[in-house]
Design a protein around this motif. Structure first.
Motif, PDB file in Angstrom:
ATOM      1  N   THR A   1       0.837  -1.350   0.267  1.00 52.66           N
ATOM      2  CA  THR A   1       0.045  -0.154  -0.085  1.00 52.66           C
ATOM      3  C   THR A   1       0.890   1.304   0.084  1.00 52.66           C
ATOM      4  O   THR A   1       1.836   1.264   0.740  1.00 52.66           O
ATOM      5  CB  THR A   1      -0.901   0.040   1.229  1.00 52.66           C
ATOM      6  N   GLU A   2       0.411   2.091  -0.703  1.00 49.34           N
ATOM      7  CA  GLU A   2       1.255   3.438  -0.885  1.00 49.34           C
ATOM      8  C   GLU A   2       0.418   4.608  -0.089  1.00 49.34           C
ATOM      9  O   GLU A   2      -0.752   4.417  -0.332  1.00 49.34           O
ATOM     10  CB  GLU A   2       1.650   3.853  -2.208  1.00 49.34           C
ATOM     11  N   VAL A   3       1.031   5.450   0.700  1.00 49.53           N
ATOM     12  CA  VAL A   3       0.429   6.543   1.444  1.00 49.53           C
ATOM     13  C   VAL A   3       1.075   7.996   1.035  1.00 49.53           C
ATOM     14  O   VAL A   3       2.415   7.798   1.089  1.00 49.53           O
ATOM     15  CB  VAL A   3       0.265   6.175   2.887  1.00 49.53           C
ATOM     16  N   ARG A   4       0.502   8.997   0.822  1.00 53.81           N
ATOM     17  CA  ARG A   4       0.919  10.288   0.423  1.00 53.81           C
ATOM     18  C   ARG A   4       0.330  11.270   1.316  1.00 53.81           C
ATOM     19  O   ARG A   4      -0.634  11.010   1.792  1.00 53.81           O
ATOM     20  CB  ARG A   4       0.953  10.543  -0.976  1.00 53.81           C
ATOM     21  N   ILE A   5       1.094  12.323   1.630  1.00 52.34           N
ATOM     22  CA  ILE A   5       0.633  13.690   1.933  1.00 52.34           C
ATOM     23  C   ILE A   5       0.201  14.697   1.079  1.00 52.34           C
ATOM     24  O   ILE A   5       1.398  15.027   0.476  1.00 52.34           O
ATOM     25  CB  ILE A   5       1.548  14.106   3.302  1.00 52.34           C
TER      26      ILE A   5
ATOM     27  N   GLY B   1      -1.325  17.534   5.737  1.00 48.41           N
ATOM     28  CA  GLY B   1      -2.169  17.454   4.380  1.00 48.41           C
ATOM     29  C   GLY B   1      -2.893  16.289   4.407  1.00 48.41           C
ATOM     30  O   GLY B   1      -2.957  15.679   5.437  1.00 48.41           O
ATOM     31  N   GLU B   2      -3.511  16.276   3.258  1.00 54.33           N
ATOM     32  CA  GLU B   2      -4.609  15.159   3.046  1.00 54.33           C
ATOM     33  C   GLU B   2      -3.730  13.661   2.939  1.00 54.33           C
ATOM     34  O   GLU B   2      -3.129  13.638   2.159  1.00 54.33           O
ATOM     35  CB  GLU B   2      -5.559  15.256   2.148  1.00 54.33           C
ATOM     36  N   MET B   3      -4.165  12.565   3.490  1.00 55.62           N
ATOM     37  CA  MET B   3      -3.577  11.401   3.385  1.00 55.62           C
ATOM     38  C   MET B   3      -4.226  10.777   2.332  1.00 55.62           C
ATOM     39  O   MET B   3      -5.545  10.614   2.402  1.00 55.62           O
ATOM     40  CB  MET B   3      -3.782  10.481   4.746  1.00 55.62           C
ATOM     41  N   TRP B   4      -3.527  10.419   1.149  1.00 57.53           N
ATOM     42  CA  TRP B   4      -4.064   9.783   0.075  1.00 57.53           C
ATOM     43  C   TRP B   4      -3.539   8.443  -0.145  1.00 57.53           C
ATOM     44  O   TRP B   4      -2.106   8.167   0.380  1.00 57.53           O
ATOM     45  CB  TRP B   4      -3.873  10.302  -1.276  1.00 57.53           C
ATOM     46  N   VAL B   5      -4.379   7.473  -0.488  1.00 61.99           N
ATOM     47  CA  VAL B   5      -3.940   5.819  -0.457  1.00 61.99           C
ATOM     48  C   VAL B   5      -4.052   5.291  -1.781  1.00 61.99           C
ATOM     49  O   VAL B   5      -4.988   5.511  -2.412  1.00 61.99           O
ATOM     50  CB  VAL B   5      -4.657   5.378   0.638  1.00 61.99           C
ATOM     51  N   LYS B   6      -3.150   4.315  -2.125  1.00 64.85           N
ATOM     52  CA  LYS B   6      -3.236   3.561  -3.207  1.00 64.85           C
ATOM     53  C   LYS B   6      -2.753   2.126  -2.749  1.00 64.85           C
ATOM     54  O   LYS B   6      -1.768   1.929  -2.319  1.00 64.85           O
ATOM     55  CB  LYS B   6      -2.440   4.162  -4.631  1.00 64.85           C
ATOM     56  N   GLY B   7      -3.587   1.127  -3.698  1.00 65.77           N
ATOM     57  CA  GLY B   7      -3.138  -0.115  -3.326  1.00 65.77           C
ATOM     58  C   GLY B   7      -4.229  -1.131  -3.473  1.00 65.77           C
ATOM     59  O   GLY B   7      -5.399  -0.926  -3.815  1.00 65.77           O
TER      60      GLY B   7
ATOM     61  N   SER C   1      -8.548  10.048   1.361  1.00 70.52           N
ATOM     62  CA  SER C   1      -9.301   9.596   2.786  1.00 70.52           C
ATOM     63  C   SER C   1     -10.032  10.679   3.560  1.00 70.52           C
ATOM     64  O   SER C   1     -10.710  10.200   4.177  1.00 70.52           O
ATOM     65  CB  SER C   1      -7.972   9.139   3.558  1.00 70.52           C
ATOM     66  N   GLY C   2      -9.804  12.048   3.308  1.00 62.86           N
ATOM     67  CA  GLY C   2     -10.410  12.933   4.230  1.00 62.86           C
ATOM     68  C   GLY C   2      -9.935  13.124   5.347  1.00 62.86           C
ATOM     69  O   GLY C   2     -10.231  14.103   6.290  1.00 62.86           O
ATOM     70  N   ASP C   3      -8.687  12.275   5.599  1.00 59.33           N
ATOM     71  CA  ASP C   3      -7.956  12.464   6.898  1.00 59.33           C
ATOM     72  C   ASP C   3      -6.689  13.207   6.814  1.00 59.33           C
ATOM     73  O   ASP C   3      -6.174  13.154   5.899  1.00 59.33           O
ATOM     74  CB  ASP C   3      -7.498  11.097   7.489  1.00 59.33           C
TER      75      ASP C   3
ATOM     76  N   PHE D   1       3.738   8.132   9.843  1.00 61.36           N
ATOM     77  CA  PHE D   1       2.644   9.090   9.902  1.00 61.36           C
ATOM     78  C   PHE D   1       2.234   9.254  11.061  1.00 61.36           C
ATOM     79  O   PHE D   1       2.259   8.362  12.000  1.00 61.36           O
ATOM     80  CB  PHE D   1       1.682   8.264   8.749  1.00 61.36           C
ATOM     81  N   TYR D   2       1.308  10.276  11.194  1.00 59.76           N
ATOM     82  CA  TYR D   2       0.623  10.679  12.266  1.00 59.76           C
ATOM     83  C   TYR D   2      -0.724  11.406  11.771  1.00 59.76           C
ATOM     84  O   TYR D   2      -0.608  12.113  10.805  1.00 59.76           O
ATOM     85  CB  TYR D   2       1.218  11.680  13.218  1.00 59.76           C
TER      86      TYR D   2
END
Length: 526
Positions: free
Chosen positions: A353-357, A373-379, A404-406, A416-417
């Protein structure tokens, strides 16, 4: 039956039953259920579903508490190629009506304690059950019997006899096939139907097995609601597929949970912070031996540092993770050995899984570590989209990345936090305040049990910060005490301007704060 390319969990249960038929699959309210017995019941139910015309892609819904029947209904739905749809058992009749109309299941299995919820629906204008088959559970000793049976119901004991012959062949399922339709909690708006494929479920299992110390033969504890993706797919489905044992309780009781961990040597459990807190406050916490808990995963909210230390004293490392229904559920995980070195972090991305801010306004990556920033996820564990909702799906994705909206950030080491939900941010006097940050500070207040922070409309400030708190008996703080305490942690503009004391802070079945109900409480006191 080949299981090499078949991602249907029923195939995995078949394999376990073939080689270890008498091994214990479930301990449900102290009754042991072997793999062969579970498979026999699920197969009989699958035959009945097929006789009623349920086929590939049809929805089979369940409304009830955690139970063995929940598990067998899910397996039976998948057996015939159907889609399992677990309903939140706390929903009101009108809410159930909306979900039924939107998802049009072929069969709805209901426990008697929710019988009246469904029967009320017939009085609603515009409600049409169509060819929906209503099945009432009547063969579970742990479920209170129905007071009376309306003609609209087919008793489960009768329904099981409709299949007539052997169970049908298990329908093979591949990654893209839809497995679960799970409606979001709706604490901040109208619930959306999250589609989770068999691939989504399977890749979450691969992620968990890669980072978490889970083992074949482990005992898992299921006391979080199984209608929630955390309770169902964090650990329970994988344990079932690997031949382990799951202890199922119909509802969470902190004292019983502590006894179950000790009695059954529970090694794996998914819990939310509110459950950990309730267990710590139970009178048998100090004496309970819970050191068998090797893989205790906690998600839904950051775990307060004081709670981490209390479990450390019991020889248990609380392992924090982050994700959503849409990520099936985990996107990040904090390894056990870093529980204290990185306290407050939700960890690192899962292996597949990949996560970006990302800056939500521009869609550009936030380059500076520590900036939010917003946490975006791909996987492959991420939902393909929402049920019959193209606009919501389009809004939630950008170039294959799930938004994600987070709101979160990465520290200098890349961990990550989570800061808060983007939509929960409070703007007061032109400053941005993230409620979760204030909630973490308030959880350190002496005697606090639970807390939520929301913004309430304010003619002077735009929004004012309001804290809703529950405390132990005898602790009745006022707003000035709370402000003085949190002022050592936070800037003054972040401090609550109002305080609402309550017996319990509203949460949903997943243990998340029910912000709609909390805002209503805060507004009434405003």
């Amino acid at each position: 039956m080949s299981t090499a390319t078949n991602l249907n969990p029923v195939a995995a249960v078949h394999r376990v039953s073939a080689y270890a038929p008498e091994s214990t699959a479930l301990i449900y309210e102290d009754r042991e259920i072997s793999y062969s017995s579970l498979l026999a019941e699920a197969g009989q139910l699958a035959a009945a579903l097929r006789a009623r015309g349920v086929t590939e892609g049809d929805r089979v819904a369940y409304l009830g508490l955690n139970s063995g029947t929940f598990i067998s209904t899910m397996l039976a739905a998948w057996w015939v190629g159907g889609v399992f749809e677990p309903f939140n058992f706390r929903l009101a009749p009108r809410e159930v009506s909306v979900l039924l109309q939107r998802s049009t299941p072929k069969v709805l299995v209901v426990e008697p304690c929710h019988q009246d919820v469904v029967e009320i629906l017939s009085g609603y204008d515009g409600f049409d059950a169509g060819d929906l088959t209503l099945v009432l559970v009547d063969n579970d000793p742990a479920v209170p019997a129905a007071a009376e049976n309306s003609p609209i119901w087919t008793l489960l004991s009768d329904f099981l006899g409709e299949g007539g012959g052997p169970a049908p062949e298990v329908t093979p399922r591949v990654q893209e096939d839809l497995a679960i339709l799970m409606f979001t909690s709706g604490t901040t708006g109208v619930p959306k139907g999250v589609q989770l494929s068999f691939g989504n479920l399977w890749w979450n299992s691969v992620n968990v097995d890669s980072l978490v110390d889970t083992r074949r033969g482990d005992v898992n504890l299921a006391v979080a609601p199984l209608f929630h993706i955390g309770g169902l797919n964090a650990l329970t489905l994988r344990v079932l597929a690997r031949g382990g044992t799951t202890v199922i309780r119909r509802a969470f009781d902190p004292r019983q949970t502590l006894r179950d961990i000790e009695q059954h040597g529970v090694a794996q459990a998914f819990l939310v912070p509110a459950q950990l807190s309730a267990m710590q406050q139970a009178e048998n916490f100090e004496d309970a031996d819970i050191s068998s808990l090797r893989a205790l995963i906690c998600a839904g909210a950051p775990v307060p540092t004081v709670l981490l230390k209390q479990y450390e004293g019991k020889g248990v490392r609380v392992q924090q993770a982050w994700g959503l229904t849409e990520t099936a559920p985990f996107a990040t995980y904090l390894p056990a050995e870093l529980t204290y070195a990185k306290a407050g972090s939700c960890g690192i991305p899962m292996p597949y899984t990949e996560v970006r801010i990302v800056d939500p306004a521009t869609g550009s990556d936030v380059a500076e570590r520590g900036s939010t920033g917003e946490m975006w996820v791909k996987g492959p564990n991420v939902t393909p989209g929402y049920w019959h909702d193209a606009s919501a799906t389009k809004a939630a994705f950008s170039d294959g990345w799930f938004r994600s909206g987070d709101i979160g950030y990465q520290d200098e080491d890349g961990f990550f936090y989570i800061v808060d939900r983007l939509k929960d941010m409070i703007v007061t006097g032109g400053e941005n305040v993230y409620p979760a940050e204030v909630e973490r500070a308030l959880m350190e207040f002496p005697g606090v049990l639970d807390v939520a922070v929301v913004g309430v409309e304010d003619s002077k400030w735009g929004e004012s910060v309001v804290a809703v708190m529950s405390c132990v008996d005898g602790i009745v703080p006022d707003i000035e005490e709370v402000r003085a305490f949190t002022g050592t942690y936070l800037a003054r503009y972040k401090l609550p301007k109002k305080l609402v004391l309550t017996g319990s802070v509203p949460r949903n079945g997943a243990g998340k704060l029910n912000k709609i109900a909390i805002r209503e409480m805060a507004s009434e006191e405003n």
